[in-house]
Scaffold this active site. Structure first.
Site, PDB file in Angstrom:
ATOM      1  N   HIS A  51       0.722  -1.140  -0.142  1.00 26.11           N
ATOM      2  CA  HIS A  51       0.078   0.030   0.002  1.00 26.11           C
ATOM      3  C   HIS A  51       0.830   1.191   0.059  1.00 26.11           C
ATOM      4  CE1 HIS A  51      -3.411   2.705   1.319  1.00 26.11           C
ATOM      5  NE2 HIS A  51      -2.469   3.163   1.948  1.00 26.11           N
ATOM      6  N   GLU A  52       1.879   1.333   0.960  1.00 26.29           N
ATOM      7  CA  GLU A  52       2.835   2.412   0.825  1.00 26.29           C
ATOM      8  C   GLU A  52       3.533   2.461  -0.367  1.00 26.29           C
ATOM      9  OE1 GLU A  52       2.261   4.540   3.151  1.00 26.29           O
ATOM     10  OE2 GLU A  52       0.987   3.400   4.307  1.00 26.29           O
ATOM     11  N   HIS A  91       1.621   4.337  -2.734  1.00 24.34           N
ATOM     12  CA  HIS A  91       1.549   5.928  -2.959  1.00 24.34           C
ATOM     13  C   HIS A  91       2.718   6.374  -3.532  1.00 24.34           C
ATOM     14  CE1 HIS A  91      -1.849   6.362  -0.483  1.00 24.34           C
ATOM     15  NE2 HIS A  91      -1.467   5.884   0.520  1.00 24.34           N
ATOM     16  N   GLU A 110      -6.487   6.812  -1.236  1.00 28.33           N
ATOM     17  CA  GLU A 110      -6.390   5.662  -0.452  1.00 28.33           C
ATOM     18  C   GLU A 110      -6.998   4.547  -1.160  1.00 28.33           C
ATOM     19  OE1 GLU A 110      -4.973   5.599   2.344  1.00 28.33           O
ATOM     20  OE2 GLU A 110      -4.166   7.421   2.225  1.00 28.33           O
TER      21      GLU A 110
END
Length: 342
Positions: A166-167, A170, A251
């Site tokens: 997930h990071e 980003h 997100e």
């Protein structure tokens, strides 16, 4: 929408954000100047500024003040953009993790980055038992991931990899660059607003101790106070609204991209559920600017924080992941394994 579309969309959002901030600032300054001149609180004639009628006077005052505010903000944003990642990591007291210190974590991040087709970011640990994480950096080649000690201990390997993915999403989607610009812009006006209000307050106290100032001195103090209040209004009210317009969707995008990297929506769903019960990290929640970059809101969830939260409810994110589970179960072939997302 594929990941390339996400990157292109975030590039467009970056341009829009850079345009929206100065426009919103100009409007905020003009409206506040109009209020001051219309009510007679501030007389432009005493400041040596020409103009007849409240709208014209407000425009004259705006054109007088705005270039200096814009210049200060531009310099601040450029400096923060270049050094913002290190500044944010310093605010959280994060320490860098080396291969020798935690081989398992280092290899997990490295392998996930390879799966995503991204450079391995620097890894930082935050001494907090809560479950949270964030990424920062203006480009993938200079990015960092920060994980709390709690999230490393309490998630299993698949769940932790999903959070790392997930990071990394980003980073790959260029969300970290967008957030650095946002954080720098908002932080600039918060800082200068508080500074100018303090300067005006101390100046008024000194003037009162000397029996009051005559003429332009008192008006100059009032002008400084007015500029400070404009900065605070913009930093705490106007700019967060702009940030909200850009942030919540990212997100969902990062969750979807993480699933593309790991092919395991169940792991991310379980991780988010665990995080939702224990995401409150004092060192992260102390600054709303840092908190907005985390995988989940690290501050206490009051009404105001929920209203201005850049994160959609975790329940909604889990529901979105559950909807993906039936659509993403095709087995990976040898050619697909390790294929770069970007």
């Amino acid at each position: 929408m594929n990941v390339y579309d996400h990157i292109a969309a975030n590039n467009r959002k970056t341009v829009k954000l850079l345009c929206a901030f100065p426009v919103a600032l100009f409007i905020t300054v003009f409206l506040f100047a109009y209020l001051l001149t219309k009510t007679g609180v501030l007389s432009l004639a005493e400041l040596g500024i020409a103009g007849h009628g409240a709208p014209n006077q407000a425009l004259e005052l705006t054109l007088y003040v705005y270039p200096w505010m814009f210049l200060a903000a531009a310099v601040w944003i450029i400096v923060s953009y270049r050094a913002g990642g290190a500044m944010i990591l310093g605010m959280t007291n994060a320490r860098r993790v080396t291969l020798e210190e935690n081989r398992d974590l280092f290899r997990l991040v490295e392998n996930t980055a390879i799966m995503a087709g991204l450079p391995t970011p620097e890894i930082y640990l935050i001494d907090d038992e809560a479950l949270n994480a964030f990424a920062t950096g203006r480009k993938p080649e200079a990015a960092s991931i920060a994980l709390t000690a709690g999230i490393v201990k309490k998630l299993n390997k698949a769940e932790l990899q999903a959070v790392i993915a997930h990071e990394l999403a980003h980073i790959g989607n260029r969300d970290t660059r967008l957030m650095l610009i946002t954080v720098a812009g908002i932080g600039c006006f918060m800082f200068f607003g508080e500074l100018l209000c303090r300067v005006a307050f101390r100046s008024s106290l000194r003037g009162g101790a000397r029996g009051g100032r005559k003429g332009g001195g008192g008006k100059g103090t009032l002008l400084i106070l007015a500029i400070g209040i404009v900065c605070l209004v913009f930093g705490y009210i106007v700019a967060p609204v702009l940030r909200l317009a850009l942030s919540r969707r990212r997100e969902y995008q990062a969750d979807a991209t993480a699933v593309k990297i790991t092919r395991d929506p169940e792991a991310l769903s379980r991780a988010l559920t665990k995080i939702s019960f224990d995401s409150k990290a004092e060192v992260l929640g102390a600054s709303s600017l840092v908190g907005n970059m985390c995988i989940a809101n690290p501050a206490k969830a009051g009404f105001v924080s929920r209203l201005y939260s850049t994160h959609p409810p975790i329940e909604d994110r889990v529901t979105a992941l559950e909807n993906m589970m039936g659509k993403d179960r095709e087995p990976q072939t040898g050619a697909q394994v390790g294929r770069a997302v970007w």
